[in-house]
Motif scaffolding. Structure first.
Motif, PDB file in Angstrom:
ATOM      1  N   ILE A  85       0.875  -1.179   0.000  1.00  0.00           N
ATOM      2  CA  ILE A  85       0.000   0.000   0.000  1.00  0.00           C
ATOM      3  C   ILE A  85       0.907   1.222   0.000  1.00  0.00           C
ATOM      4  O   ILE A  85       1.935   1.233   0.696  1.00  0.00           O
ATOM      5  N   ILE A  86       0.576   2.212  -0.833  1.00  0.00           N
ATOM      6  CA  ILE A  86       1.428   3.403  -0.926  1.00  0.00           C
ATOM      7  C   ILE A  86       0.612   4.653  -0.609  1.00  0.00           C
ATOM      8  O   ILE A  86      -0.624   4.641  -0.667  1.00  0.00           O
ATOM      9  N   ILE A  87       1.327   5.719  -0.280  1.00  0.00           N
ATOM     10  CA  ILE A  87       0.674   7.002   0.017  1.00  0.00           C
ATOM     11  C   ILE A  87       1.676   8.108  -0.287  1.00  0.00           C
ATOM     12  O   ILE A  87       2.888   7.915  -0.101  1.00  0.00           O
ATOM     13  N   GLY A  88       1.194   9.226  -0.773  1.00  0.00           N
ATOM     14  CA  GLY A  88       2.088  10.352  -1.070  1.00  0.00           C
ATOM     15  C   GLY A  88       1.659  11.582  -0.296  1.00  0.00           C
ATOM     16  O   GLY A  88       0.463  11.791  -0.070  1.00  0.00           O
ATOM     17  N   THR A  89       2.640  12.386   0.115  1.00  0.00           N
ATOM     18  CA  THR A  89       2.291  13.631   0.800  1.00  0.00           C
ATOM     19  C   THR A  89       3.334  14.697   0.489  1.00  0.00           C
ATOM     20  O   THR A  89       4.434  14.387   0.024  1.00  0.00           O
ATOM     21  N   GLY A  90       2.984  15.944   0.747  1.00  0.00           N
ATOM     22  CA  GLY A  90       3.889  17.050   0.445  1.00  0.00           C
ATOM     23  C   GLY A  90       5.123  17.029   1.325  1.00  0.00           C
ATOM     24  O   GLY A  90       5.088  16.551   2.469  1.00  0.00           O
ATOM     25  N   ASP A  91       6.220  17.573   0.781  1.00  0.00           N
ATOM     26  CA  ASP A  91       7.491  17.550   1.519  1.00  0.00           C
ATOM     27  C   ASP A  91       7.433  18.324   2.836  1.00  0.00           C
ATOM     28  O   ASP A  91       8.196  18.042   3.761  1.00  0.00           O
ATOM     29  N   ALA A  92       6.500  19.293   2.947  1.00  0.00           N
ATOM     30  CA  ALA A  92       6.398  20.071   4.187  1.00  0.00           C
ATOM     31  C   ALA A  92       5.317  19.517   5.121  1.00  0.00           C
ATOM     32  O   ALA A  92       5.034  20.105   6.167  1.00  0.00           O
ATOM     33  N   GLY A  93       4.741  18.391   4.767  1.00  0.00           N
ATOM     34  CA  GLY A  93       3.666  17.801   5.582  1.00  0.00           C
ATOM     35  C   GLY A  93       4.235  17.011   6.757  1.00  0.00           C
ATOM     36  O   GLY A  93       4.196  15.784   6.787  1.00  0.00           O
ATOM     37  N   ILE A  94       4.737  17.747   7.728  1.00  0.00           N
ATOM     38  CA  ILE A  94       5.476  17.125   8.839  1.00  0.00           C
ATOM     39  C   ILE A  94       4.607  16.139   9.623  1.00  0.00           C
ATOM     40  O   ILE A  94       5.019  15.016   9.916  1.00  0.00           O
ATOM     41  N   GLN A  95       3.385  16.556   9.943  1.00  0.00           N
ATOM     42  CA  GLN A  95       2.515  15.675  10.730  1.00  0.00           C
ATOM     43  C   GLN A  95       2.186  14.403   9.958  1.00  0.00           C
ATOM     44  O   GLN A  95       2.213  13.294  10.500  1.00  0.00           O
ATOM     45  N   GLN A  96       1.906  14.570   8.651  1.00  0.00           N
ATOM     46  CA  GLN A  96       1.563  13.411   7.834  1.00  0.00           C
ATOM     47  C   GLN A  96       2.746  12.450   7.732  1.00  0.00           C
ATOM     48  O   GLN A  96       2.592  11.241   7.890  1.00  0.00           O
ATOM     49  N   LEU A  97       3.948  13.013   7.491  1.00  0.00           N
ATOM     50  CA  LEU A  97       5.143  12.148   7.372  1.00  0.00           C
ATOM     51  C   LEU A  97       5.397  11.386   8.671  1.00  0.00           C
ATOM     52  O   LEU A  97       5.758  10.207   8.654  1.00  0.00           O
ATOM     53  N   TYR A  98       5.165  12.059   9.778  1.00  0.00           N
ATOM     54  CA  TYR A  98       5.320  11.418  11.098  1.00  0.00           C
ATOM     55  C   TYR A  98       4.301  10.287  11.252  1.00  0.00           C
ATOM     56  O   TYR A  98       4.645   9.150  11.594  1.00  0.00           O
ATOM     57  N   LEU A  99       3.046  10.633  10.985  1.00  0.00           N
ATOM     58  CA  LEU A  99       1.956   9.677  11.202  1.00  0.00           C
ATOM     59  C   LEU A  99       2.090   8.441  10.304  1.00  0.00           C
ATOM     60  O   LEU A  99       1.927   7.304  10.751  1.00  0.00           O
ATOM     61  N   TYR A 100       2.404   8.659   9.029  1.00  0.00           N
ATOM     62  CA  TYR A 100       2.489   7.527   8.101  1.00  0.00           C
ATOM     63  C   TYR A 100       3.638   6.593   8.503  1.00  0.00           C
ATOM     64  O   TYR A 100       3.507   5.366   8.433  1.00  0.00           O
ATOM     65  N   GLN A 101       4.759   7.177   8.934  1.00  0.00           N
ATOM     66  CA  GLN A 101       5.884   6.329   9.355  1.00  0.00           C
ATOM     67  C   GLN A 101       5.561   5.628  10.671  1.00  0.00           C
ATOM     68  O   GLN A 101       5.980   4.501  10.903  1.00  0.00           O
ATOM     69  N   LYS A 102       4.783   6.285  11.510  1.00  0.00           N
ATOM     70  CA  LYS A 102       4.396   5.676  12.792  1.00  0.00           C
ATOM     71  C   LYS A 102       3.589   4.384  12.572  1.00  0.00           C
ATOM     72  O   LYS A 102       3.699   3.441  13.347  1.00  0.00           O
ATOM     73  N   VAL A 103       2.773   4.360  11.500  1.00  0.00           N
ATOM     74  CA  VAL A 103       1.986   3.142  11.248  1.00  0.00           C
ATOM     75  C   VAL A 103       2.698   2.185  10.282  1.00  0.00           C
ATOM     76  O   VAL A 103       2.090   1.232   9.800  1.00  0.00           O
ATOM     77  N   GLY A 104       3.986   2.457   9.988  1.00  0.00           N
ATOM     78  CA  GLY A 104       4.773   1.455   9.276  1.00  0.00           C
ATOM     79  C   GLY A 104       5.122   1.755   7.834  1.00  0.00           C
ATOM     80  O   GLY A 104       5.743   0.929   7.166  1.00  0.00           O
ATOM     81  N   PHE A 105       4.723   2.933   7.318  1.00  0.00           N
ATOM     82  CA  PHE A 105       5.127   3.275   5.947  1.00  0.00           C
ATOM     83  C   PHE A 105       6.588   3.734   5.949  1.00  0.00           C
ATOM     84  O   PHE A 105       7.053   4.329   6.924  1.00  0.00           O
ATOM     85  N   GLU A 106       7.276   3.461   4.822  1.00  0.00           N
ATOM     86  CA  GLU A 106       8.660   3.929   4.650  1.00  0.00           C
ATOM     87  C   GLU A 106       8.780   4.720   3.357  1.00  0.00           C
ATOM     88  O   GLU A 106       8.180   4.347   2.342  1.00  0.00           O
TER      89      GLU A 106
END
Ligand code: ACO
Length: 150
Positions: free
Chosen positions: A94-115
Motif C-alpha cells: 500500500i502506498i501514500i504520497g504527501t507534500g514535503d512540508a507535511g510534517i505531521q503526515q510524514l510522522y503519522l504515516y511512518q508511525k503506522v509502518g510506511f517507509e
C-alpha cells in the motif's frame, strides 16, 4: 466502523478538500477510487480514498478527518483500517504520497509502518495553479511512502 460509500452517494468534497487543494485535483482520482467513510450521528466525519494501481499495489489517494476532530487518533485508526482492507483484498503493498512540508503526515504515516521510497520532484509546482504552503513552507515535491503487506 468505516464503510464503503455507495457510488451513487454524493462525494464528500468538503472533507477531501482538507487533504487536497482543488476539486479538479480530486476529480483526477476520485472516480477511479473506492471511498471509505467514518460516520458519527449520521454525519461523515472522516474519509479515505483507495485507488488500485496494479494487481499488487493500492494507493491511499486522500485521507482526511473533520478539522474539529483531528488529533484524537481517528487518522491513525483510518490508516490501520486502510492497511487491513488492502491486505484482505490481496494487495502486496500500500502506498501514500504527501507534500514535503507535511510534517505531521510524514510522522503519522511512518508511525503506522510506511517507509519513504521515492520523491516525485516538482509535483506541487507542476500540477497545481497556485503555490501551496504548509507549516509556512511552500510544497514542492511529493514524498512517496510504502508499506509491504504480509
Ligand atoms: N506535528 C507533528 N505531529 C503532530 C502534529 C504536528 N503538527 N499534530 C499532531 N501530531 C501528531 C499527534 O500527536 C498524533 O501522534 P501521537 O499518536 O504520537 O500523539 C498524530 O500526529 C496524529 O494522529 P491522529 O490523531 O490519529 O491524526 P488525525 O485524526 O488528526 O488525522 C490527518 C491525521 C488525516 C492528517 C488529519 O490531521 C487531517 O485530516 N489533516 C488535514 C488533511 C490532510 O493533511 N490529509 C493528508 C494529506 S496526504 C493524503 O491525503 C494522501
Amino acid at each position: 466502523m468505516i464503510r464503503l460509500l455507495e457510488k451513487e452517494k454524493p462525494i464528500p468534497y468538503d472533507l477531501l478538500l482538507l487533504a487536497d487543494e482543488t476539486i479538479e485535483a480530486i476529480n483526477k482520482y476520485i472516480h477511479q477510487s473506492d471511498i471509505y467513510v467514518l460516520e458519527r450521528d449520521n454525519r461523515i466525519i472522516a474519509v479515505f480514498a483507495l485507488q488500485t494501481i496494479s494487481n499488487d499495489t493500492v494507493e491511499i489517494k486522500n485521507i482526511a478527518v473533520d478539522t474539529a476532530l483531528q488529533g484524537q487518533g481517528i487518522g491513525q485508526r483510518l490508516l490501520k483500517d486502510a492497511i487491513n482492507l488492502a491486505k484482505e483484498k490481496g494487495f502486496k503493498e500500500i502506498i501514500i504520497g504527501t507534500g514535503d512540508a507535511g510534517i505531521q503526515q510524514l510522522y503519522l504515516y511512518q508511525k503506522v509502518g510506511f517507509e519513504i521510497y521515492d520523491i516525485k520532484h516538482r509535483f506541487f509546482l507542476d500540477n497545481y495553479p497556485e503555490p501551496i504552503f504548509e507549516n509556512g513552507i511552500q510544497l514542492k515535491h511529493m514524498v512517496m511512502l510504502r508499506k509491504e503487506l504480509k
